[in-house]
Design a protein around this motif. Structure first.
Motif, PDB file in Angstrom:
ATOM      1  N   TRP A   3       0.838  -1.191   0.000  1.00 32.35           N
ATOM      2  CA  TRP A   3       0.000   0.000   0.000  1.00 32.35           C
ATOM      3  C   TRP A   3       0.874   1.241   0.000  1.00 32.35           C
ATOM      4  O   TRP A   3       1.844   1.335   0.761  1.00 32.35           O
ATOM      5  N   ASN A   4       0.540   2.202  -0.863  1.00 38.74           N
ATOM      6  CA  ASN A   4       1.269   3.456  -0.995  1.00 38.74           C
ATOM      7  C   ASN A   4       0.317   4.628  -0.810  1.00 38.74           C
ATOM      8  O   ASN A   4      -0.768   4.649  -1.396  1.00 38.74           O
ATOM      9  N   LYS A   5       0.742   5.637  -0.029  1.00 32.44           N
ATOM     10  CA  LYS A   5      -0.026   6.870   0.091  1.00 32.44           C
ATOM     11  C   LYS A   5       0.232   7.694  -1.156  1.00 32.44           C
ATOM     12  O   LYS A   5       1.386   7.878  -1.554  1.00 32.44           O
ATOM     13  N   ILE A   6      -0.865   8.200  -1.756  1.00 33.71           N
ATOM     14  CA  ILE A   6      -0.662   9.005  -2.958  1.00 33.71           C
ATOM     15  C   ILE A   6      -1.222  10.414  -2.841  1.00 33.71           C
ATOM     16  O   ILE A   6      -0.951  11.252  -3.692  1.00 33.71           O
ATOM     17  N   GLY A   7      -2.006  10.686  -1.826  1.00 26.88           N
ATOM     18  CA  GLY A   7      -2.545  12.026  -1.678  1.00 26.88           C
ATOM     19  C   GLY A   7      -3.652  12.076  -0.649  1.00 26.88           C
ATOM     20  O   GLY A   7      -4.012  11.076  -0.048  1.00 26.88           O
ATOM     21  N   ASN A   8      -4.180  13.277  -0.484  1.00 34.09           N
ATOM     22  CA  ASN A   8      -5.260  13.515   0.459  1.00 34.09           C
ATOM     23  C   ASN A   8      -6.597  13.318  -0.236  1.00 34.09           C
ATOM     24  O   ASN A   8      -6.763  13.694  -1.392  1.00 34.09           O
ATOM     25  N   SER A   9      -7.548  12.762   0.462  1.00 29.94           N
ATOM     26  CA  SER A   9      -8.855  12.462  -0.139  1.00 29.94           C
ATOM     27  C   SER A   9      -9.601  13.723  -0.583  1.00 29.94           C
ATOM     28  O   SER A   9     -10.463  13.653  -1.442  1.00 29.94           O
ATOM     29  N   ASN A  10      -9.267  14.874  -0.029  1.00 27.95           N
ATOM     30  CA  ASN A  10      -9.928  16.136  -0.398  1.00 27.95           C
ATOM     31  C   ASN A  10      -9.508  16.630  -1.777  1.00 27.95           C
ATOM     32  O   ASN A  10     -10.195  17.464  -2.360  1.00 27.95           O
ATOM     33  N   GLU A  11      -8.385  16.166  -2.292  1.00 22.97           N
ATOM     34  CA  GLU A  11      -7.866  16.733  -3.538  1.00 22.97           C
ATOM     35  C   GLU A  11      -8.490  16.144  -4.801  1.00 22.97           C
ATOM     36  O   GLU A  11      -8.240  16.643  -5.889  1.00 22.97           O
ATOM     37  N   LEU A  12      -9.302  15.114  -4.683  1.00 22.48           N
ATOM     38  CA  LEU A  12      -9.934  14.500  -5.850  1.00 22.48           C
ATOM     39  C   LEU A  12     -11.446  14.686  -5.748  1.00 22.48           C
ATOM     40  O   LEU A  12     -12.125  13.995  -5.005  1.00 22.48           O
ATOM     41  N   LYS A  13     -11.958  15.642  -6.506  1.00 22.11           N
ATOM     42  CA  LYS A  13     -13.377  15.995  -6.474  1.00 22.11           C
ATOM     43  C   LYS A  13     -14.214  14.951  -7.224  1.00 22.11           C
ATOM     44  O   LYS A  13     -13.695  14.217  -8.060  1.00 22.11           O
ATOM     45  N   PRO A  14     -15.528  14.888  -6.946  1.00 25.84           N
ATOM     46  CA  PRO A  14     -16.407  13.964  -7.687  1.00 25.84           C
ATOM     47  C   PRO A  14     -16.305  14.197  -9.196  1.00 25.84           C
ATOM     48  O   PRO A  14     -16.207  15.334  -9.660  1.00 25.84           O
ATOM     49  N   ASP A  15     -16.284  13.096  -9.938  1.00 26.10           N
ATOM     50  CA  ASP A  15     -16.179  13.091 -11.400  1.00 26.10           C
ATOM     51  C   ASP A  15     -14.850  13.647 -11.915  1.00 26.10           C
ATOM     52  O   ASP A  15     -14.741  14.009 -13.079  1.00 26.10           O
ATOM     53  N   VAL A  17     -10.636  13.216 -12.579  1.00 26.40           N
ATOM     54  CA  VAL A  17      -9.589  12.236 -12.870  1.00 26.40           C
ATOM     55  C   VAL A  17      -8.259  12.927 -12.630  1.00 26.40           C
ATOM     56  O   VAL A  17      -8.062  14.062 -13.051  1.00 26.40           O
ATOM     57  N   LYS A  18      -7.346  12.250 -11.942  1.00 25.82           N
ATOM     58  CA  LYS A  18      -6.045  12.843 -11.643  1.00 25.82           C
ATOM     59  C   LYS A  18      -4.961  11.788 -11.812  1.00 25.82           C
ATOM     60  O   LYS A  18      -5.151  10.626 -11.486  1.00 25.82           O
ATOM     61  N   GLU A  19      -3.832  12.226 -12.318  1.00 24.17           N
ATOM     62  CA  GLU A  19      -2.707  11.328 -12.530  1.00 24.17           C
ATOM     63  C   GLU A  19      -1.716  11.462 -11.370  1.00 24.17           C
ATOM     64  O   GLU A  19      -1.441  12.568 -10.909  1.00 24.17           O
ATOM     65  N   TYR A  20      -1.193  10.324 -10.934  1.00 28.54           N
ATOM     66  CA  TYR A  20      -0.191  10.282  -9.875  1.00 28.54           C
ATOM     67  C   TYR A  20       1.026   9.512 -10.380  1.00 28.54           C
ATOM     68  O   TYR A  20       0.887   8.587 -11.183  1.00 28.54           O
ATOM     69  N   ASP A  21       2.190   9.889  -9.894  1.00 30.42           N
ATOM     70  CA  ASP A  21       3.428   9.169 -10.201  1.00 30.42           C
ATOM     71  C   ASP A  21       3.880   8.498  -8.910  1.00 30.42           C
ATOM     72  O   ASP A  21       4.158   9.169  -7.916  1.00 30.42           O
ATOM     73  N   ILE A  22       3.933   7.186  -8.934  1.00 30.65           N
ATOM     74  CA  ILE A  22       4.329   6.422  -7.751  1.00 30.65           C
ATOM     75  C   ILE A  22       5.580   5.641  -8.101  1.00 30.65           C
ATOM     76  O   ILE A  22       5.523   4.655  -8.834  1.00 30.65           O
ATOM     77  N   ASP A  23       6.713   6.121  -7.625  1.00 24.93           N
ATOM     78  CA  ASP A  23       8.007   5.488  -7.903  1.00 24.93           C
ATOM     79  C   ASP A  23       8.204   5.237  -9.396  1.00 24.93           C
ATOM     80  O   ASP A  23       8.631   4.166  -9.815  1.00 24.93           O
ATOM     81  N   GLY A  24       7.880   6.241 -10.221  1.00 24.53           N
ATOM     82  CA  GLY A  24       8.072   6.142 -11.661  1.00 24.53           C
ATOM     83  C   GLY A  24       6.942   5.471 -12.421  1.00 24.53           C
ATOM     84  O   GLY A  24       6.973   5.396 -13.646  1.00 24.53           O
ATOM     85  N   LYS A  25       5.932   4.984 -11.726  1.00 23.91           N
ATOM     86  CA  LYS A  25       4.774   4.350 -12.379  1.00 23.91           C
ATOM     87  C   LYS A  25       3.619   5.340 -12.376  1.00 23.91           C
ATOM     88  O   LYS A  25       3.220   5.836 -11.327  1.00 23.91           O
ATOM     89  N   LYS A  26       3.082   5.626 -13.561  1.00 20.83           N
ATOM     90  CA  LYS A  26       1.980   6.573 -13.676  1.00 20.83           C
ATOM     91  C   LYS A  26       0.646   5.847 -13.505  1.00 20.83           C
ATOM     92  O   LYS A  26       0.387   4.858 -14.171  1.00 20.83           O
ATOM     93  N   ILE A  27      -0.156   6.394 -12.586  1.00 12.01           N
ATOM     94  CA  ILE A  27      -1.460   5.820 -12.246  1.00 12.01           C
ATOM     95  C   ILE A  27      -2.527   6.906 -12.418  1.00 12.01           C
ATOM     96  O   ILE A  27      -2.334   8.042 -12.006  1.00 12.01           O
ATOM     97  N   LEU A  28      -3.643   6.519 -13.018  1.00 14.82           N
ATOM     98  CA  LEU A  28      -4.766   7.425 -13.197  1.00 14.82           C
ATOM     99  C   LEU A  28      -5.835   7.061 -12.163  1.00 14.82           C
ATOM    100  O   LEU A  28      -6.302   5.922 -12.125  1.00 14.82           O
ATOM    101  N   VAL A  29      -6.187   8.012 -11.309  1.00 16.09           N
ATOM    102  CA  VAL A  29      -7.195   7.790 -10.274  1.00 16.09           C
ATOM    103  C   VAL A  29      -8.432   8.601 -10.628  1.00 16.09           C
ATOM    104  O   VAL A  29      -8.339   9.785 -10.956  1.00 16.09           O
ATOM    105  N   SER A  30      -9.585   7.946 -10.581  1.00 10.18           N
ATOM    106  CA  SER A  30     -10.861   8.576 -10.933  1.00 10.18           C
ATOM    107  C   SER A  30     -11.803   8.521  -9.750  1.00 10.18           C
ATOM    108  O   SER A  30     -11.880   7.511  -9.058  1.00 10.18           O
ATOM    109  N   ASN A  31     -12.522   9.611  -9.534  1.00 11.24           N
ATOM    110  CA  ASN A  31     -13.570   9.664  -8.525  1.00 11.24           C
ATOM    111  C   ASN A  31     -14.895   9.630  -9.273  1.00 11.24           C
ATOM    112  O   ASN A  31     -15.336  10.629  -9.830  1.00 11.24           O
ATOM    113  N   MET A  32     -15.506   8.466  -9.324  1.00  8.13           N
ATOM    114  CA  MET A  32     -16.774   8.280 -10.030  1.00  8.13           C
ATOM    115  C   MET A  32     -17.855   7.949  -9.007  1.00  8.13           C
ATOM    116  O   MET A  32     -17.751   6.932  -8.312  1.00  8.13           O
TER     117      MET A  32
END
Length: 111
Positions: A3-15, A17-32
Motif C-alpha cells: 500500500w502506498n499513500k498518494i494524496g489527500n482524499s480532499n484533492e480529488l473531487k467527484p467526477d 480524474v487525476k494522474e499520480y506518479d508512484i516510484d516512476g509508475k503513472k497511475i490514473l485515479v478517478s472519482n466516479m
C-alpha cells in the motif's frame, strides 16, 4: 504488492480524474460517484498519457489514437481507429487496475 499513500482524499473531487506518479509508475485515479478507481495512466497502444485524454462518463479517451478505456477496471471499450492500426500494426490492450482505499483521509493504492 504494498500500500502506498498518494494524496489527500480532499484533492480529488467527484467526477474528477487525476494522474499520480508512484516510484516512476503513472497511475490514473478517478472519482466516479464518490468511489475511487485506479488504472495505469499510459495507453497500452503507444504509451500516450491518458491523464491528458478526454473523459466521457466512465470512459477515458486516449488523446493520440482515440482508444477508449473504462476508468473503473481498465478494460478496452473501443480500440484504435483501423487507419492507426494499419500504421502501427497493434491494438490497445486492457490496462491494469489497482485496489484503492481511503485511510485516515489519505488515498492509498495497492501496487
Amino acid at each position: 504488492m504494498a500500500w502506498n499513500k498518494i494524496g489527500n482524499s480532499n484533492e480529488l473531487k467527484p467526477d474528477e480524474v487525476k494522474e499520480y506518479d508512484i516510484d516512476g509508475k503513472k497511475i490514473l485515479v478517478s472519482n466516479m460517484d464518490n468511489q475511487l478507481y485506479a488504472i495505469d495512466a499510459l495507453c497500452s497502444h503507444m504509451g500516450q498519457d491518458l491523464g491528458k485524454g478526454k473523459r466521457n462518463n466512465d470512459i477515458i479517451i486516449c488523446p493520440k489514437h482515440h482508444a477508449q478505456f473504462n476508468v473503473k477496471n481498465g478494460k478496452v471499450e473501443k480500440n484504435i481507429n483501423a487507419i492507426f492500426k494499419m500504421i502501427t500494426r497493434k491494438d490497445a490492450s486492457d490496462l491494469n487496475s489497482y485496489e484503492i482505499k481511503i485511510e485516515n483521509n489519505e488515498i492509498m493504492i495497492n501496487l
